[in-house]
Design a protein around this motif. Structure first.
Motif, PDB file in Angstrom:
ATOM      1  N   SER A 238       0.822  -1.209   0.000  1.00  0.00           N
ATOM      2  CA  SER A 238       0.000   0.000   0.000  1.00  0.00           C
ATOM      3  C   SER A 238       0.857   1.260   0.000  1.00  0.00           C
ATOM      4  O   SER A 238       0.486   2.278  -0.586  1.00  0.00           O
ATOM      5  CB  SER A 238      -0.926  -0.002   1.219  1.00  0.00           C
ATOM      6  N   ASN A 239       2.036   1.204   0.662  1.00  0.00           N
ATOM      7  CA  ASN A 239       2.936   2.359   0.722  1.00  0.00           C
ATOM      8  C   ASN A 239       3.905   2.427  -0.450  1.00  0.00           C
ATOM      9  O   ASN A 239       4.706   3.358  -0.528  1.00  0.00           O
ATOM     10  CB  ASN A 239       3.738   2.338   2.027  1.00  0.00           C
ATOM     11  N   SER A 240       3.864   1.451  -1.342  1.00  0.00           N
ATOM     12  CA  SER A 240       4.890   1.348  -2.377  1.00  0.00           C
ATOM     13  C   SER A 240       4.686   2.315  -3.540  1.00  0.00           C
ATOM     14  O   SER A 240       5.632   2.611  -4.261  1.00  0.00           O
ATOM     15  CB  SER A 240       4.924  -0.074  -2.923  1.00  0.00           C
ATOM     16  N   ARG A 241       3.443   2.766  -3.761  1.00  0.00           N
ATOM     17  CA  ARG A 241       3.116   3.624  -4.907  1.00  0.00           C
ATOM     18  C   ARG A 241       3.506   2.955  -6.226  1.00  0.00           C
ATOM     19  O   ARG A 241       3.816   3.610  -7.220  1.00  0.00           O
ATOM     20  CB  ARG A 241       3.793   4.994  -4.783  1.00  0.00           C
ATOM     21  N   SER A 242       3.502   1.642  -6.225  1.00  0.00           N
ATOM     22  CA  SER A 242       3.858   0.875  -7.411  1.00  0.00           C
ATOM     23  C   SER A 242       2.621   0.684  -8.291  1.00  0.00           C
ATOM     24  O   SER A 242       1.487   0.635  -7.794  1.00  0.00           O
ATOM     25  CB  SER A 242       4.426  -0.484  -7.004  1.00  0.00           C
ATOM     26  N   PRO A 243       2.797   0.554  -9.599  1.00  0.00           N
ATOM     27  CA  PRO A 243       1.647   0.246 -10.459  1.00  0.00           C
ATOM     28  C   PRO A 243       0.999  -1.089 -10.122  1.00  0.00           C
ATOM     29  O   PRO A 243      -0.149  -1.333 -10.509  1.00  0.00           O
ATOM     30  CB  PRO A 243       2.255   0.229 -11.869  1.00  0.00           C
ATOM     31  N   LEU A 244       1.737  -1.946  -9.399  1.00  0.00           N
ATOM     32  CA  LEU A 244       1.214  -3.278  -9.068  1.00  0.00           C
ATOM     33  C   LEU A 244       0.534  -3.322  -7.708  1.00  0.00           C
ATOM     34  O   LEU A 244       0.107  -4.401  -7.277  1.00  0.00           O
ATOM     35  CB  LEU A 244       2.357  -4.303  -9.076  1.00  0.00           C
ATOM     36  N   LEU A 245       0.434  -2.191  -7.003  1.00  0.00           N
ATOM     37  CA  LEU A 245      -0.002  -2.259  -5.604  1.00  0.00           C
ATOM     38  C   LEU A 245      -1.425  -2.802  -5.458  1.00  0.00           C
ATOM     39  O   LEU A 245      -1.701  -3.589  -4.549  1.00  0.00           O
ATOM     40  CB  LEU A 245       0.148  -0.892  -4.936  1.00  0.00           C
ATOM     41  N   VAL A 246      -2.330  -2.421  -6.363  1.00  0.00           N
ATOM     42  CA  VAL A 246      -3.710  -2.910  -6.253  1.00  0.00           C
ATOM     43  C   VAL A 246      -3.775  -4.404  -6.512  1.00  0.00           C
ATOM     44  O   VAL A 246      -4.396  -5.167  -5.747  1.00  0.00           O
ATOM     45  CB  VAL A 246      -4.625  -2.138  -7.223  1.00  0.00           C
ATOM     46  N   ASP A 247      -3.133  -4.872  -7.576  1.00  0.00           N
ATOM     47  CA  ASP A 247      -3.167  -6.302  -7.911  1.00  0.00           C
ATOM     48  C   ASP A 247      -2.531  -7.145  -6.814  1.00  0.00           C
ATOM     49  O   ASP A 247      -3.058  -8.204  -6.451  1.00  0.00           O
ATOM     50  CB  ASP A 247      -2.447  -6.536  -9.242  1.00  0.00           C
ATOM     51  N   ARG A 248      -1.402  -6.691  -6.259  1.00  0.00           N
ATOM     52  CA  ARG A 248      -0.720  -7.469  -5.232  1.00  0.00           C
ATOM     53  C   ARG A 248      -1.532  -7.501  -3.941  1.00  0.00           C
ATOM     54  O   ARG A 248      -1.630  -8.534  -3.276  1.00  0.00           O
ATOM     55  CB  ARG A 248       0.670  -6.894  -4.959  1.00  0.00           C
ATOM     56  N   CYS A 249      -2.111  -6.355  -3.554  1.00  0.00           N
ATOM     57  CA  CYS A 249      -2.919  -6.328  -2.329  1.00  0.00           C
ATOM     58  C   CYS A 249      -4.134  -7.237  -2.454  1.00  0.00           C
ATOM     59  O   CYS A 249      -4.456  -8.002  -1.530  1.00  0.00           O
ATOM     60  CB  CYS A 249      -3.352  -4.896  -2.021  1.00  0.00           C
ATOM     61  N   LEU A 250      -4.810  -7.173  -3.576  1.00  0.00           N
ATOM     62  CA  LEU A 250      -5.977  -8.044  -3.770  1.00  0.00           C
ATOM     63  C   LEU A 250      -5.567  -9.507  -3.817  1.00  0.00           C
ATOM     64  O   LEU A 250      -6.292 -10.384  -3.302  1.00  0.00           O
ATOM     65  CB  LEU A 250      -6.708  -7.651  -5.050  1.00  0.00           C
ATOM     66  N   ASP A 251      -4.414  -9.822  -4.401  1.00  0.00           N
ATOM     67  CA  ASP A 251      -3.945 -11.208  -4.466  1.00  0.00           C
ATOM     68  C   ASP A 251      -3.621 -11.739  -3.068  1.00  0.00           C
ATOM     69  O   ASP A 251      -3.984 -12.879  -2.727  1.00  0.00           O
ATOM     70  CB  ASP A 251      -2.711 -11.287  -5.364  1.00  0.00           C
ATOM     71  N   ILE A 252      -2.951 -10.931  -2.249  1.00  0.00           N
ATOM     72  CA  ILE A 252      -2.643 -11.369  -0.873  1.00  0.00           C
ATOM     73  C   ILE A 252      -3.921 -11.565  -0.078  1.00  0.00           C
ATOM     74  O   ILE A 252      -4.064 -12.541   0.679  1.00  0.00           O
ATOM     75  CB  ILE A 252      -1.725 -10.340  -0.188  1.00  0.00           C
ATOM     76  N   LEU A 253      -4.897 -10.663  -0.256  1.00  0.00           N
ATOM     77  CA  LEU A 253      -6.171 -10.807   0.460  1.00  0.00           C
ATOM     78  C   LEU A 253      -6.896 -12.076   0.032  1.00  0.00           C
ATOM     79  O   LEU A 253      -7.460 -12.794   0.885  1.00  0.00           O
ATOM     80  CB  LEU A 253      -7.033  -9.574   0.205  1.00  0.00           C
ATOM     81  N   ARG A 254      -6.881 -12.402  -1.259  1.00  0.00           N
ATOM     82  CA  ARG A 254      -7.524 -13.635  -1.721  1.00  0.00           C
ATOM     83  C   ARG A 254      -6.818 -14.863  -1.152  1.00  0.00           C
ATOM     84  O   ARG A 254      -7.470 -15.851  -0.791  1.00  0.00           O
ATOM     85  CB  ARG A 254      -7.520 -13.675  -3.255  1.00  0.00           C
ATOM     86  N   ARG A 255      -5.488 -14.834  -1.059  1.00  0.00           N
ATOM     87  CA  ARG A 255      -4.763 -15.966  -0.478  1.00  0.00           C
ATOM     88  C   ARG A 255      -5.109 -16.139   0.993  1.00  0.00           C
ATOM     89  O   ARG A 255      -5.214 -17.268   1.490  1.00  0.00           O
ATOM     90  CB  ARG A 255      -3.264 -15.767  -0.657  1.00  0.00           C
TER      91      ARG A 255
END
Length: 803
Positions: A238-255
């Motif tokens: 969430s703090n990374s400001r990366s273009p991947l932050l939304v996809d990675r956060c949602l993927d971790i939540l799904r796991r």
């Protein structure tokens, strides 16, 4: 010999006789001085390490850390003497518990020195020096890691991982479980990475540490990750400001959900997990809003509704409610006020056409759940702030009109809001409503914004007189009203502002620097000599009140002085008063910044004073010589000085030469120093051409200078329609045809047509581009404003957009 413990089981912290030589604390009689303090400089009076640790614990409890450090130093010296002298019978020496007690106290203290990781690391080195290196337990290292985790430093993560490697080496060497890294160790290292501001690299490293914990948990089950560790990974992304932050956060939540359904309940997502992901969606929306508007609109057209961040956030909120209803024992994810407010923040930042409607429905849904006793969460001031202060001005207007007509609550519920025909009654303090809604009115372009705010203020005062204490207007409320006045176009705003200011004085409401500055802003917008005099009087009133009361909140700041200078500039009279204001600033210890100096230059440029270009250029030189970095000139300064030259009074040959000399020196300063003071832009070259046109008579010298200015402009890539229009009046027709070449279509009488696309691309490479999506009526050819009224409007719109 070990002293005999006392028979009582109750710990007596202090005896009734402070003058006794010993005191019973815990299980030991600690040696005491005559003044009742514990002996800290004579280690001989301590008979065991346990007694030493008890004394240090008591000293820390009383915040006597200096005496505790003296006692540890004495014990360390005694240990050194024992190593050098075998005849010493006192075997008291510090052990790891001695140092850990101190480190635990220091890491929680407010002292920046003792709580720093460097100081704690020095205690660890002393522990390794006076204890066996293998005796240092993992707790000591965990304390240092926790101190590093509290600091957002880019250089800490590598040091934290170095400590983690040291702990594993010691454990593998001794197989002592007290030396093995624990969950707290990994939490410290991962948190240090998450707060390091190192973007995607930090987030990926946190996930690697999670995988390492999962691998170690096969042999050491106590190292298995739990929900808190996955929340740290979510925070890192969430703090990374990366273009991947939304996809990675949602993927971790799904796991996490998948693990929980498979039986690993220790990894089930909780409320914090969902809140972090929703906040990540809100942050990603804020990053996307920084792109040009038409890029956002094009992207939204190509993106299905279900993939937009605001809809994803609301879907997660619904999932939190659903999971918490299905199995409260497994899913500890009941939404709280942070959950709802973050979703509202997503909608407030949205460009979606349904943003207002969705925000209203969420507020109504919160009220429905509260009154049905499904939750104790209801809308608070942050909820209404997120909706009313949406950044889109249209959203602000719509929501404000909807809420502003019904959210006037004093002591009776008269608000109606809900889904379809359902009524919902909401009680909120009126002061909060005014504070959060008035900024929206100020930014909404609503012509009735000022009157709406004043009506609410009148109702607040009436409610307070009727006994509603929450409705009493305070300084913050009045400052908000003044802010609305400063942004309104009402001609009565200055008069009403002075009336409100007198009302505040009569009622004894505290005035501060924001109050005076806002009122001066209102007076400055009036652009009249009388209101300018009133602004200066208010400044003198502030200065005298500050000198009398020495109240810091009344001291004029650079913003206050700048507002007064703006008032002088807008009045276009007596610009020499700006010198007095700047001198008063420096006497009071307030350094003028670039904005303040630019306002003073404009005050001279907008006036009718003779020699105003000399005064403006003098201020420019003062800015260059200033040691204050905030006072350095910028390209706005350059353009303002050239503007004063363009409208200077030059009737004689010497006066014309003086104006051209000032303009030329100004151009040379900014072109030679670029990019120190900024790059000259199209306004710079247009103002220089205007100066040449207005000051110099038509002839070879004028054409030569105008030609040189245009050639520099073309080389710099700032040729725009504004520059071409200024060039037309600066040179003869033949010279104009030679300079523009194939780009000139028609130049006969009032007809002047040129084709911007026919010019070389390098001439216009840095010029503002026309927005084809928002300016569909912009023609390929640019004609003189004298040709047709329609083309005049198009030219004016484009010129405003370029500015």
């Amino acid at each position: 010999t070990t002293p005999t413990p006392t028979t009582t089981t109750t710990m007596v912290l202090w005896s009734s006789s402070p003058s006794s030589s010993h005191d019973t604390i815990g299980c030991y009689d600690l040696p005491m001085n005559k003044d009742g303090s514990i002996v800290s400089n004579d280690i001989i009076k301590y008979t065991s390490t346990e007694m030493l640790n008890e004394a240090i614990h008591v000293l820390i409890t009383k915040n006597q850390t200096d005496q505790a450090m003296d006692l540890i130093t004495a014990a360390e010296n005694n240990n050194n003497n024992n190593n050098n002298n075998t005849n010493n019978t006192n075997n008291v020496r510090p052990n790891p518990s001695t140092y850990i007690t101190l480190m635990k106290h220091f890491v929680k203290s407010d002292n920046e020195h003792t709580s720093s990781p460097e100081y704690l690391h020095s205690l660890l080195k002393r522990m390794n020096q006076h204890c066996h290196p293998t005796e240092a337990p993992a707790a000591a290292y965990n304390i240092i890691l926790s101190s590093w985790a509290n600091l957002a430093d880019r250089s800490r993560p590598e040091k934290a991982e170095q400590i983690l490697g040291t702990m594993w080496n010691k454990y593998l060497h001794t197989r002592d479980h007290l030396l093995m890294p624990s969950r707290a160790t990994y939490m410290g290292v991962m948190t240090t990475w998450a707060r390091s501001r190192r973007g995607q690299k930090a987030a990926e490293r946190v996930e690697t540490l999670l995988e390492e914990m999962e691998a170690h948990s096969e042999r050491h089950p106590s190292l298995g990750p739990v929900t808190a560790f996955l929340n740290v990974a979510l925070t890192a992304w969430s703090n990374s400001r990366s273009p991947l932050l939304v996809d990675r956060c949602l993927d971790i939540l799904r796991r996490m959900e998948k693990f929980a359904k498979a039986g690993r309940t220790e990894l089930a997502p909780d409320t914090i997990s969902f809140n972090i992901v929703i906040d990540a969606l809100a942050q990603d929306s804020q990053i996307k809003r920084r792109k040009p508007y038409h890029h956002q609109q094009q992207q939204r057209k190509n993106q299905p509704q279900q993939f937009r961040n605001e809809w994803k956030a609301e879907e997660l909120l619904n999932k939190m409610e659903q999971l918490s209803r299905e199995d409260p024992g497994l899913w500890d994810c009941q939404p709280n006020s942070v959950s709802y407010n973050t979703v509202l923040k997503c909608w407030a930042r949205s460009r979606d056409d349904e943003a207002v409607h969705r925000a209203e429905q969420i507020l109504a849904h919160m009220e429905t759940r509260f009154f049905n006793k499904l939750t104790d969460i209801r809308p608070d001031e942050a909820s209404y702030s997120s909706v009313i202060q949406g950044e889109d001005s249209a959203t602000c207007v719509s929501v404000c009109l909807c809420i502003g007509s019904c959210y006037f609550v004093y002591s009776i519920p008269i608000c109606r809001m809900g889904l379809q025909t359902k009524l919902t009654y909401i009680y909120i303090p009126v002061s909060y409503f005014l504070f959060f809604s008035s900024p929206a009115w100020a930014n909404s372009r609503d012509p009735n914004a000022l009157q709406r705010s004043l009506d609410v203020l009148d109702q607040m005062e009436t409610a307070f007189e009727n006994g509603n204490i929450d409705a009493k207007p305070n300084t913050m409320v009045y400052n908000t009203i003044f802010n609305v006045m400063s942004k309104s176009k009402s001609s009565t705003a200055p008069t009403k502002a002075m009336e409100l200011l007198e009302t505040m004085k009569q009622k004894g409401i505290t005035l501060d620097v924001y109050t005076y500055t806002s009122v001066i802003d209102v007076l400055a917008k009036a652009a009249s000599a009388s209101h300018t005099d009133t602004s200066i009087q208010l400044l003198h009133e502030m200065q005298s009140e500050y000198e009398r009361t020495r109240r810091v909140s009344l001291k004029p700041n650079v913003r206050t002085y700048t507002s007064v200078i703006n008032a002088i500039g807008r009045s276009k009279e007596r610009p020499e008063r700006t010198k007095e204001i700047l001198a008063s600033m420096k006497e009071s210890g307030v350094e003028p910044d670039g904005i303040c100096y630019n306002a003073a230059i404009n005050a001279w440029g907008w006036s009718n004073a003779n020699g105003k270009e000399i005064q403006a250029f003098g201020l420019l030189q003062e800015m260059i010589k200033s040691r204050n970095n905030k006072a350095k000139p910028d390209i706005i300064t350059c353009n303002s000085v050239l503007d004063s030259c363009a409208f200077a009074f030059a009737d004689t040959e010497s006066e014309r030469a003086r104006v051209i000399d000032v303009a030329t020196k100004t151009m040379n300063i900014f072109t030679s120093k670029a990019p120190k003071y900024g790059w000259p832009d199209q306004i710079t070259y247009a103002n220089m051409l205007l100066t040449v046109t207005r000051v110099m008579p038509m002839g070879d010298k004028r054409s030569e200078l105008a030609r040189a200015v245009f050639q520099k402009c073309a080389k710099a890539g700032h040729v725009t329609p504004l520059v071409i229009q200024r060039l037309r009046y600066a040179v003869e027709g033949e010279d104009l045809a030679e300079l523009l070449g194939a780009g000139l279509v028609v130049n006969h009488g009032s007809k002047f047509v040129f084709d911007m696309k026919a010019f070389p691309q390098e001439w216009t490479r840095y010029a503002p581009k026309a927005d084809n999506n928002r300016n569909r009526n912009v023609k390929r050819h640019w004609r003189s404003p004298a040709s047709t009224k329609i083309e005049l409007r198009q030219f004016t719109k484009e010129k405003k957009r370029v500015k």
